[in-house]
Write a protein that holds these residues in place. Sequence first.
Motif, PDB file in Angstrom:
ATOM      1  N   ARG A 156       0.758  -1.115  -0.160  1.00 55.06           N
ATOM      2  CA  ARG A 156      -0.103  -0.044   0.118  1.00 55.06           C
ATOM      3  C   ARG A 156       0.805   1.417   0.046  1.00 55.06           C
ATOM      4  NH1 ARG A 156      -5.257  -0.085   3.705  1.00 55.06           N
ATOM      5  NH2 ARG A 156      -5.575   1.848   2.435  1.00 55.06           N
ATOM      6  N   ASP A 157       2.087   1.281   0.112  1.00 51.33           N
ATOM      7  CA  ASP A 157       2.972   2.465  -0.045  1.00 51.33           C
ATOM      8  C   ASP A 157       4.531   1.733  -0.616  1.00 51.33           C
ATOM      9  OD1 ASP A 157       3.654   4.971   0.160  1.00 51.33           O
ATOM     10  OD2 ASP A 157       3.993   4.977   2.318  1.00 51.33           O
ATOM     11  N   ALA A 158       4.363   1.016  -1.406  1.00 54.08           N
ATOM     12  CA  ALA A 158       5.611   0.292  -1.776  1.00 54.08           C
ATOM     13  C   ALA A 158       6.834   1.353  -2.369  1.00 54.08           C
ATOM     14  CB  ALA A 158       5.388  -0.707  -2.924  1.00 54.08           C
ATOM     15  N   ASN A 159       7.923   0.945  -2.176  1.00 52.62           N
ATOM     16  CA  ASN A 159       9.249   1.760  -2.543  1.00 52.62           C
ATOM     17  C   ASN A 159       9.673   1.537  -3.730  1.00 52.62           C
ATOM     18  OD1 ASN A 159       8.936   3.798  -0.201  1.00 52.62           O
ATOM     19  ND2 ASN A 159       9.265   1.700   0.733  1.00 52.62           N
ATOM     20  N   ILE A 160       9.828   2.106  -4.753  1.00 55.65           N
ATOM     21  CA  ILE A 160      10.725   1.664  -6.064  1.00 55.65           C
ATOM     22  C   ILE A 160      11.830   1.419  -5.820  1.00 55.65           C
ATOM     23  CG2 ILE A 160      11.263   2.656  -8.380  1.00 55.65           C
ATOM     24  CD1 ILE A 160       8.394   2.484  -8.320  1.00 55.65           C
ATOM     25  N   VAL A 198       1.868  -4.817  -5.938  1.00 59.12           N
ATOM     26  CA  VAL A 198       1.733  -3.717  -4.852  1.00 59.12           C
ATOM     27  C   VAL A 198       1.127  -2.487  -5.281  1.00 59.12           C
ATOM     28  CG1 VAL A 198       4.044  -4.490  -3.950  1.00 59.12           C
ATOM     29  CG2 VAL A 198       4.138  -2.843  -5.492  1.00 59.12           C
ATOM     30  N   THR A 199       0.611  -1.635  -4.543  1.00 53.92           N
ATOM     31  CA  THR A 199       0.152  -0.256  -4.982  1.00 53.92           C
ATOM     32  C   THR A 199       1.367   0.802  -4.147  1.00 53.92           C
ATOM     33  OG1 THR A 199      -1.256   0.037  -3.258  1.00 53.92           O
ATOM     34  CG2 THR A 199      -2.108  -1.160  -5.256  1.00 53.92           C
ATOM     35  N   LEU A 200       1.215   1.819  -4.690  1.00 51.89           N
ATOM     36  CA  LEU A 200       2.120   2.969  -4.463  1.00 51.89           C
ATOM     37  C   LEU A 200       1.413   4.071  -3.427  1.00 51.89           C
ATOM     38  CD1 LEU A 200       3.850   3.237  -7.963  1.00 51.89           C
ATOM     39  CD2 LEU A 200       4.680   1.986  -6.180  1.00 51.89           C
ATOM     40  N   GLY A 201       0.252   3.744  -3.220  1.00 48.09           N
ATOM     41  CA  GLY A 201      -0.329   4.901  -2.263  1.00 48.09           C
ATOM     42  C   GLY A 201      -1.282   5.416  -3.240  1.00 48.09           C
ATOM     43  N   ARG A 202      -2.695   5.735  -2.538  1.00 50.36           N
ATOM     44  CA  ARG A 202      -3.556   6.375  -3.245  1.00 50.36           C
ATOM     45  C   ARG A 202      -3.242   7.788  -3.900  1.00 50.36           C
ATOM     46  NH1 ARG A 202      -9.074   5.158  -2.799  1.00 50.36           N
ATOM     47  NH2 ARG A 202      -9.115   6.405  -4.749  1.00 50.36           N
ATOM     48  N   GLU A 203      -3.890   7.940  -5.034  1.00 50.28           N
ATOM     49  CA  GLU A 203      -3.404   8.935  -5.868  1.00 50.28           C
ATOM     50  C   GLU A 203      -2.070   8.839  -6.498  1.00 50.28           C
ATOM     51  OE1 GLU A 203      -5.854  10.861  -6.867  1.00 50.28           O
ATOM     52  OE2 GLU A 203      -7.414  10.127  -5.358  1.00 50.28           O
ATOM     53  N   GLY A 204      -1.602   7.650  -6.559  1.00 49.43           N
ATOM     54  CA  GLY A 204       0.063   7.397  -7.013  1.00 49.43           C
ATOM     55  C   GLY A 204       0.221   7.550  -8.537  1.00 49.43           C
ATOM     56  N   SER A 205      -0.631   7.583  -9.052  1.00 47.73           N
ATOM     57  CA  SER A 205      -0.377   7.708 -10.518  1.00 47.73           C
ATOM     58  C   SER A 205       0.549   8.633 -11.154  1.00 47.73           C
ATOM     59  CB  SER A 205      -1.592   7.278 -11.401  1.00 47.73           C
ATOM     60  OG  SER A 205      -2.238   6.287 -11.044  1.00 47.73           O
ATOM     61  N   ASP A 206       0.195   9.893 -10.514  1.00 42.88           N
ATOM     62  CA  ASP A 206       1.138  10.941 -11.050  1.00 42.88           C
ATOM     63  C   ASP A 206       2.778  10.594 -10.735  1.00 42.88           C
ATOM     64  OD1 ASP A 206      -1.124  12.461 -11.066  1.00 42.88           O
ATOM     65  OD2 ASP A 206      -0.896  13.678  -9.585  1.00 42.88           O
TER      66      ASP A 206
END
Length: 423
Positions: A156-160, A198-206
């Motif tokens: 939910r807040d994965a790091n690249i 994984v997801t990178l956090g809500r609104e993470g597409s920007d």
Amino acid sequence: MKVFKFGGASLETIERIQHVGKILQAFPDDKILVVASAMGKTTNELEKVAQNYFMRKREIAAQLLFNIEQHHIQLAEQLLGTNEHPLFTQLQQFFTEVEWTLGEKPLRPYDYYYDQMVGMGELLSTAIVSAYFNHVGIRNTWVDVRDVFRTDDNFRDANIDWEVTQQQVTEKVLPLFDDTNIVIAQGFIGSTDQNESVTLGREGSDFSAAVFANLLNAESQTIWKDVEGLKNADPKLFPDTVNIPEIGYGEVIEMAFYGAQVIHPKTIKPLQNKQIPLYVKCFLDKDLPGTVIREEADNRKLPPLIVLKKNQVLITITARDFGFITEARISDIYEIFHANKIKINLTQNAAISFSACIDNNPEKIELLIKALHSGFKISYNEGLELLTVRHYTHSNGLVDSLTKGRKILLEQRSDSTIQIVMR
Ligand code: ASP
Ligand code: MG
């Protein structure tokens, strides 16, 4: 190379998807990496699937998932004018992935399951628009960004993992541009080295778009939104907003820090590191000037930037022994805020008291007060607003008019910024 990001609102209806197609057609000579979000409010709906699954309400979860599936299938059929197309097999594979998870007993933490389910929205939307664009002659290649963006397992807040991701962008994404000028990828998602989504956090597409822009050394990134560009205040809260034609990276980070919901704050750094300008443009009228965010922007020309945070609480902490609020005590207090995951929006300290303005989150505040109780006396005021105005000196009388008739509990000003806690 350009990077375009389209948000959920721009993919909500057939007309809007067609509109996105027109925008892409307006750049026939450019190589464009497109990052897209899930359609409309799909992410919120998928969150409900994950929640119900985890609460063992599997039937409700399955029903909600079914509704999402039907909606996407119908939209795809309308866009393609048929239900016989390889796209439908591809969509079915995404559904099956999530359905499998629904069939498992939830043995791992919630955030893990959330990520296995919620990222489906982006896979569906991009697969559909990619197939549709190819169908109408806007040639493009679809890529599963989970094969490209490598992250840790901080669900939910994965790091690249920048190194591996760079390598995969170079090896897997760049060659795709030999075939088509447009490559379409998902925002918001990635994958671990164990192939877990994984997801990178809500609104993470920007942010996803910014990662691509950085790793592809793009000439620019454009976020296409349903607004004209960045404004100096939230138009829902203030009647007289103005557009900002250009603004520096640092200013945007400041605005986000003070609570403006402009652009996901993580987005700026990957762009700033390579001095890639970020355009915010209106997808309904691409000829509107919009906003450009870049290093060289002349911030002296900015209008005052107004951020209002509602539903604030001002907590005042006094030592029980009426001792001074020393550095050691402040450090203890911060420790307690940190342990309770409470972000402080503004502080002020006096000889025997320390005040902090925070978001009103009753559960968290209750725990905070309990933790502070042994050493300190606490009093607090609810129902407040925190007003921040950057460059307040650029307009005479603005702060007076914004605070007229209000009771001011706390005020701090520097030469660039004024912050006021008021009722
Ligand atoms: N679809 C995701 C969300 O709604 C990511 C994004 O739109 O940026 O949070
Ligand atoms: Mg969105």
